[in-house]
Scaffold this active site. Structure first.
Site, PDB file in Angstrom:
ATOM      1  CB  CYS A 165       4.991  -7.933   0.689  1.00 61.13           C
ATOM      2  SG  CYS A 165       4.148  -7.580   2.210  1.00 61.13           S
TER       3      CYS A 165
ATOM      4  CE  LYS B 251       3.267   0.733   0.486  1.00 54.95           C
ATOM      5  NZ  LYS B 251       3.621  -0.464  -0.281  1.00 54.95           N
TER       6      LYS B 251
HETATM    7  C1  LIG Z   1       2.928  -1.343  -0.744  1.00 51.76           C
HETATM    8  C2  LIG Z   1       3.028  -1.931  -2.101  1.00 51.76           C
HETATM    9  C3  LIG Z   1       1.939  -2.575  -2.691  1.00 51.76           C
HETATM   10  C4  LIG Z   1       0.629  -2.769  -1.997  1.00 51.76           C
HETATM   11  O1  LIG Z   1       0.061  -1.611  -1.535  1.00 51.76           O
HETATM   12  P1  LIG Z   1      -1.253  -1.746  -0.606  1.00 51.76           P
HETATM   13  O2  LIG Z   1      -1.531  -0.365  -0.194  1.00 51.76           O
HETATM   14  O3  LIG Z   1      -0.829  -2.611   0.543  1.00 51.76           O
HETATM   15  O4  LIG Z   1      -2.290  -2.375  -1.423  1.00 51.76           O
HETATM   16  C5  LIG Z   1       2.106  -3.083  -3.945  1.00 51.76           C
HETATM   17  N1  LIG Z   1       3.268  -2.965  -4.600  1.00 51.76           N
HETATM   18  C6  LIG Z   1       4.333  -2.341  -4.074  1.00 51.76           C
HETATM   19  C7  LIG Z   1       5.586  -2.224  -4.873  1.00 51.76           C
HETATM   20  C8  LIG Z   1       4.254  -1.814  -2.805  1.00 51.76           C
HETATM   21  O5  LIG Z   1       5.319  -1.212  -2.272  1.00 51.76           O
END
Ligand SMILES: *Cc1c(COP(=O)(O)O)cnc(C)c1O
Length: 422
Positions: free
Chosen positions: A379, A241
């Site tokens: 999620c 990200k």
């Molecule tokens: C994307 C995300 C995660 C998980 O990240 P992964 O790379 O899928 O393990 C956890 N917490 C937040 C707030 C996220 O945006």
């Protein structure tokens, strides 16, 4: 362009930034004889696109310096080890961690939280002990604690948010008790954009000697983070990200805390010596890095951090804030559109629902206009229940987005309304 919105800082040259991201110049939905639509990528909160600098760092490493690390005496192994460990030092500086020994590499933010739950949680928590979460956690910061709950019979307490999506600090204060053994809270919600008052959260917990884990997966992307200033005990984020590669997460932990924790997985590279009579483990961070680590990914993350810092984290934050304000203002003018999450100081994430139209239909139709948004519960199902909305549409903004892309989003949403007569 409305006068009430400050125009983007002229010093921020978004077109130059965009030129660094090869994928942003492609079109989507091309058909024979019919040109496609320019890509309007508003899904960076799910995963960000990669600049050429990161892509090139990956191919350069694979073409020139690739080898397995740590165990080799040969030239390439040592070169690769140096670059890998330089990546660890870069991540430490990025978070203002006191030492690179506090940086553990995992496969994802998800794995970093599972590591803490499995190692710290299993060792130090027992029946009746409490872990405090918030209602806006990503599943990655809920389910590992539920697995621990099933195993250890711990109790999970949940801090609510108000109708704007602001964390209820009074409720948090009231939930802290003798039984609290850990607080695990997001630093920035991936649905609401809410930025939580990390320093206050940590200080209140520390009054009672309780460690705090922050999920910084969104927060590190949108502004400077200083784990010492926050006084975080654990801080996790995910590389993909932050314009870096998939398959790499980061766990920062206070070294004195990491030292008390047993291994999470066993294997090569994390041991001092192995015999069938007994095995001794290395100190952190090696203790938590069993097996061949994501070597190329760490080198790519280092390039992503360099890239972000070459633009400037404050400058990025200002640009994204401008996009957030503009998008909020433009979307608010759409009849029947409800924005979920209006906390002051929020990050550049706008989740919304549209009266009378299912979010999946909105996502599918705006995609026909080239606009990539995310649709669903992101999620974070407990949060969707809290706001009684079910799935929503989420537009998330990154350092490469423009006001023209906000206009494209709004125009495509208006087209959806027209299509459904909504
Ligand atoms: C994307 C995300 C995660 C998980 O990240 P992964 O790379 O899928 O393990 C956890 N917490 C937040 C707030 C996220 O945006």
């Amino acid at each position: 362009m409305p006068d009430s919105v400050a125009t983007t800082d002229l010093a921020y040259d978004v077109e130059r930034v965009r030129a660094d991201f090869p994928i942003l110049s492609r079109t989507v939905h091309d058909r024979k004889g019919k040109p496609g639509k320019p890509l309007v990528y508003l899904d960076s909160a799910a995963s960000a696109q990669k600049p050429r600098q990161v892509i090139q760092a990956i191919s350069r490493f694979l073409e020139e310096d690739y080898a397995n690390i740590h165990r080799g005496v040969h030239f390439l192994s040592q070169t690769a080890t140096d670059q890998f460990e330089a990546g660890r030092a870069k991540v430490a500086t990025f978070l203002n961690a006191p030492s690179e020994r506090s940086i553990v590499f995992t496969r994802s933010a998800t794995e970093a939280i599972n590591l803490v739950a499995a190692s710290y949680g299993r060792t130090f928590l027992s029946e009746g002990d409490e872990v405090i979460l918030s209602v806006m956690e990503h599943h990655a910061n809920i389910v590992p604690w539920q697995l621990l709950q099933a195993e250890k019979k711990i109790v999970l307490k949940v801090v609510p948010v108000d109708d704007d999506g602001v964390l209820d600090l009074d409720a948090y204060r009231d939930l802290l008790s003798e039984r609290t053994k850990l607080v695990a809270i997001t630093h920035c919600s991936n649905v609401l954009g809410t930025v939580t008052p990390a320093r206050v959260i940590a200080a209140l917990a520390h009054e009672r000697g309780i460690p705090v884990l922050f999920d910084g997966s969104q927060a590190v992307v949108h502004g400077p983070v200083d784990v010492q200033d926050i006084d975080a005990d654990f801080y996790v984020f995910t590389a993909h990200k932050l314009y870096g590669p998939t398959g790499l997460g980061v766990l920062y932990g206070k070294y004195d805390l990491l030292k008390t924790m047993p291994p999470y997985q066993g294997g090569g590279d994390m041991i001092e010596s192995v015999s069938f009579a007994g095995t001794t483990f290395k100190a952190p961070p090696s203790r938590f890095e069993a097996g061949t680590p994501p070597i190329t990914e760490v080198i790519a993350l280092a390039a992503a951090i360099d890239y972000v810092e070459s633009i400037g984290r404050e400058a990025i934050a200002a640009h994204e804030h401008d996009l957030l304000q503009y998008a909020t203002q433009q979307l608010s003018q759409v009849d029947g559109l409800r924005i979920i999450g209006t906390a002051p100081g929020k990050g550049p994430i706008v989740s919304f629902a549209l009266d009378g139209v299912h979010p999946h239909d909105v996502g599918t139709i705006v995609d026909q206009y080239g606009v990539a948004v995310r649709v669903g519960r992101h999620c974070a199902e407990p949060l969707a229940d809290r706001f009684e909305v079910g799935p929503t549409i989420r537009a998330s903004f990154a350092l490469y987005n423009t006001r023209a892309e906000v206009d494209a989003l709004v125009a495509s949403v208006l087209a959806v309304k027209e299509f459904f007569g909504a």
